[in-house]
Design an enzyme around this catalytic site. Structure first.
Site, PDB file in Angstrom:
ATOM      1  CG  ASP A 479      -2.221   0.682   1.043  1.00 12.91           C
ATOM      2  OD1 ASP A 479      -2.309   1.530   0.139  1.00 12.91           O
ATOM      3  OD2 ASP A 479      -3.167   0.417   1.811  1.00 12.91           O
ATOM      4  CG  ASP A 549      -9.801   2.313  -0.515  1.00 11.23           C
ATOM      5  OD1 ASP A 549      -9.368   1.169  -0.742  1.00 11.23           O
ATOM      6  OD2 ASP A 549      -9.161   3.151   0.148  1.00 11.23           O
TER       7      ASP A 549
HETATM    8  C1  DGJ Z   1      -5.949   1.828   1.712  1.00 16.55           C
HETATM    9  C2  DGJ Z   1      -6.343   0.646   0.892  1.00 16.55           C
HETATM   10  O1  DGJ Z   1      -6.889   1.044  -0.308  1.00 16.55           O
HETATM   11  C3  DGJ Z   1      -7.315  -0.232   1.682  1.00 16.55           C
HETATM   12  O2  DGJ Z   1      -7.723  -1.310   0.894  1.00 16.55           O
HETATM   13  C4  DGJ Z   1      -6.664  -0.682   2.947  1.00 16.55           C
HETATM   14  O3  DGJ Z   1      -5.600  -1.538   2.666  1.00 16.55           O
HETATM   15  C5  DGJ Z   1      -6.203   0.521   3.741  1.00 16.55           C
HETATM   16  N1  DGJ Z   1      -5.389   1.391   2.970  1.00 16.55           N
HETATM   17  C6  DGJ Z   1      -5.446   0.068   4.963  1.00 16.55           C
HETATM   18  O4  DGJ Z   1      -4.908   1.099   5.663  1.00 16.55           O
END
Ligand code: DGJ
Length: 724
Positions: A479, A549
């Site tokens: 991430d 997301d």
């Molecule tokens: C952002 C990501 O897009 C999510 O899927 C998740 O992993 C969060 N970060 C976790 O902090």
């Protein structure tokens, strides 16, 4: 595929479908005299050089002579491969080198060339590969200084793709500064195109945006340190009124994950001048004597048959000539991710209960997301401390439980970041970007580690590799949840601060590259606050990237559809979540047109929901590899054009096809015929919409009839066609 016609001083790059021709003019500039469909005969293309205007004249100071070039070169309008800078061509050079005198004049001209099989191997940057390619390397020399540039073009035999890049070498005995280092220039003799680009923001990534190519300057760019959610490096030009099936379309992308700039300039001669590469904002690279600088590769996909052909070309290029994940051709398991189910609030028992129930809906890879390490109980602490928080989770037990069930195990990292509230930051406050100011910009409570500094990268590597030695994981979600603000590194002197943006990207690649090489069996998935770093640079290492997301079909249908215009469905991380706007079946059908997975609390699913989801997982297992991953994608209805979104995938052997139709708004009955594409006209196919059997020709001429009845909001049809 590549020939040099000595008498005509012309390079021709041809693959029988697309052609590209470069003329070496009298002055030694490279004129792009043709880019388009395949041609048998290039003898006449130099006529394209003439856009009116005046031929270039020069004043030779010593002799006092006023002279022109023998072949009537017109410096201000000739379509060039590498415009000079600070001379009469003001359209925008791709390369600018300032020497010790302070002069900006940069004037690269033809010196020699080589033609080699294959595609070049770049040491520090992700790059194209493949045997079905040939590469032309044209060496250019600055007119007055011992500065060299390579213009490198790779053409592929089986797809209409051209990969371009520059590198610059300092052969002088003093340091020089590269103040612009774009990857390519492309000049076209017409400008009546529309420019499609994908701007957005968190949760709304890659929004389809179409502007006409305007007079003067237009830019699509990122200066956020990542390729970004705000604009994606994938853009395309389409001839006015081109459609999915018709018209000229030229797609561009960059094998890069940092700042970029796609710039168009339309001048008085109505030609289109394009430069593309690293954003020159705050960019400056010091080249000591003997040093060289390699730009990222720009990828151009050409189609004379509409948007879909360009899009399919990118899909095949990315899968066949970009991705390096060793097991990319293997079946990819159905993924369950813990994030949206419990966020940071879990313990071992809860995670084991998730695992139990995730298996009921077909999960084959269980991913523990954020929150398993350091003091990470919320997003304000722990980043940078990559040790398991044993008080919260018995990770070995979880991994063993997964493996005992035959389920693979994956885990989340965010290697480039640190929270001020972390042991790493307390021990090494100098590891973050910035000069040590008393105020730094914070995003999501986190600071950006100085990945330009190899010692910082090494420190994170050491932690990750300790973890990987101890725990057996099959997957890593990588991430990256903020953008770069203070692009300043304490590891470099003042005169090198213009390098930091790019060095951060090199740091990212060095760690990701090292880990993927050392752990070739681990599948890495890219992520960046959702889809904020969805780019070809990342795809080189990660066969898939979490797309957004936002998983609700209301937005997702646009995000996935648009992303798939430039990237293969196999790369588009898509999960079913528990948002309430649409039913599970609709979300699952949409997730099938991506990587397919889940992100929810599986403990609260009803029996019907479980069987619905399990049935979709079964569809995934049966059809995904051949139809979605390995098949050809057609975009039948664009969600930005009306009420429907429709995509169709056809297996390579044309024996099966999956169609996903979704609508946004409620709609009364009306004619809705969905003409399919890519089928074998002579084959007979059964369809699951009405159970009928028709020929491929029928489906492609008449179409599936979805007319009957009303459509409720966000309803969908997932239709399978199989050869009888
Ligand atoms: C952002 C990501 O897009 C999510 O899927 C998740 O992993 C969060 N970060 C976790 O902090």
């Amino acid at each position: 595929m590549i020939t040099y016609h000595k008498d005509a001083r012309m390079f021709v790059l041809e693959n029988g479908s697309m052609g590209y021709a470069i003329y070496v003019n009298d002055a030694g500039y490279l004129e792009t005299v043709y880019f388009g469909r395949h041609m048998e005969d290039y003898t006449d293309v130099s006529c394209m050089r003439d856009a009116g205007g005046y031929a270039t004249a020069r004043y030779l100071v010593k002799s006092g002579a006023d002279v022109g070039y023998a072949d009537g070169f017109k410096a201000d309008c000739a379509p060039l491969e590498c415009s000079p800078h600070a001379l009469s061509d003001k359209r925008g050079a791709p390369l600018i080198v300032r020497d010790g005198s302070g002069s900006y004049v940069t004037d690269f001209r033809y010196d020699s060339y080589t033609i080699e099989e294959g595609a070049p191997d770049l040491e520090e940057l992700p790059h194209a590969h493949g045997e079905n390619a040939e590469t032309l390397d044209i060496l250019l020399k600055d007119r007055t200084r011992e500065l060299w540039a390579h213009l490198v073009l790779t053409i592929f035999a089986d797809k209409d793709v051209l990969v371009k890049s520059f590198s610059v070498e300092n052969g002088t005995d003093e340091a020089v500064r590269l103040t612009r280092a774009m990857s390519m220039q492309l000049d076209l003799p017409r400008a009546d195109y529309d420019l499609v680009h994908f701007r957005g923001r968190w949760g709304k990534e890659r929004d389809y945006t179409e502007n006409i190519v305007v007079d003067g300057v237009q830019e699509v760019s990122s200066n956020l340190g990542r390729s970004s959610a705000e604009e994606n490096p994938f853009v395309y030009l389409k001839e006015r009124h081109a459609t999915m099936e018709h018209g000229e379309v030229i797609g561009f992308n960059l094998i890069y994950s940092g700042n970029f700039k796609f710039r168009t300039f339309v001048g008085p001669f109505r030609g289109l001048h394009i430069t593309y590469g690293i954003n020159d904002e705050d960019f400056e690279w010091l080249l000591e004597p003997g040093d060289d600088f390699q730009t990222p590769q720009a990828v151009i996909a050409y189609s004379a048959e509409g948007v879909d052909k360009m899009s399919q070309t990118f899909h095949r290029f990315i899968r066949e000539n970009l991705m390096t994940y060793a097991k990319n051709e293997d079946y990819k398991p159905v993924l369950f991710n813990s994030w949206e189910g419990c966020y940071f609030n879990f313990d071992t028992d809860l995670i084991l209960s998730y695992l139990e129930d995730a298996c009921e809906i077909g999960a084959e890879l269980f991913v523990l997301d954020d929150g398993w390490f350091g003091a990470r109980d919320n997003d304000a602490a722990g980043l940078g401390d990559w040790q398991v928080n044993g008080k919260k989770i018995d990770l070995k037990r979880v991994i063993d439980a997964c493996h005992a069930k035959g389920v693979r195990f994956g885990i989340w990292f965010e290697p480039e970041m640190v929270n001020p509230d972390s042991d790493l930051f307390r021990a090494h406050p100098e590891y973050v970007l910035g000069w040590g100011e008393d105020e730094l910009s914070l995003m999501r409570h986190q600071l950006h580690l100085d990945f330009a500094n190899p010692a910082v990268v090494e420190a994170i590597y050491a932690q990750m590799s300790d973890f990987l030695q101890e725990y057996s994981v099959d997957y890593i979600k990588w991430d990256y949840n903020r953008t770069v603000a203070e692009h300043v590194s304490r590891a470099y002197p003042p005169e090198r601060q213009g390098e930091i943006y790019h060095r951060l990207v090199l740091g990212y690649y060095s760690l990701l590259g090292r880990l993927t090489r050392e752990y070739p069996d681990i599948m890495f998935e890219g992520c960046s606050s959702g889809g904020g770093r969805f780019d070809m640079g990342t795809l080189y290492y990660c066969p898939q990237i979490w797309c957004s997301d936002e998983s609700d079909p209301a937005q997702r249908m646009d995000i996935q559809f648009n992303t798939s215009l430039g990237y293969p469905l196999s790369a588009i991380g898509s999960h079913v979540n528990d948002s309430k706007v649409a039913p599970y079946a609709a979300k699952a059908a949409l997730a099938l047109f991506g990587t397919y997975g889940y992100e929810m609390n599986p403990n609260v699913l009803t029996e019907t929901e479980i069987s619905d989801l399990a049935a979709h997982a079964e569809l995934y297992r049966k059809y995904h590899r051949d139809i979605i991953e390995g098949g050809t994608l057609y975009h039948l209805r664009a969600p930005h054009e009306g009420n429907y979104m429709c995509m169709q995938c056809v297996s390579q052997d044309k024996s099966a096809s999956l169609v996903l139709f979704m609508n946004k708004l409620k709609e009364l009955e009306q004619f809705r015929f969905l003409k399919l594409r890519g089928l074998d006209a002579g084959k007979r196919y059964h369809n699951t919409l009405d159970g009928c059997v028709h020929t491929g020709e029928y489906y492609m001429r008449v179409g599936l009839n979805l007319s009957g009845g009303w459509l409720t909001e966000f309803s969908h049809k997932l239709i399978l066609l199989t050869e009888e």
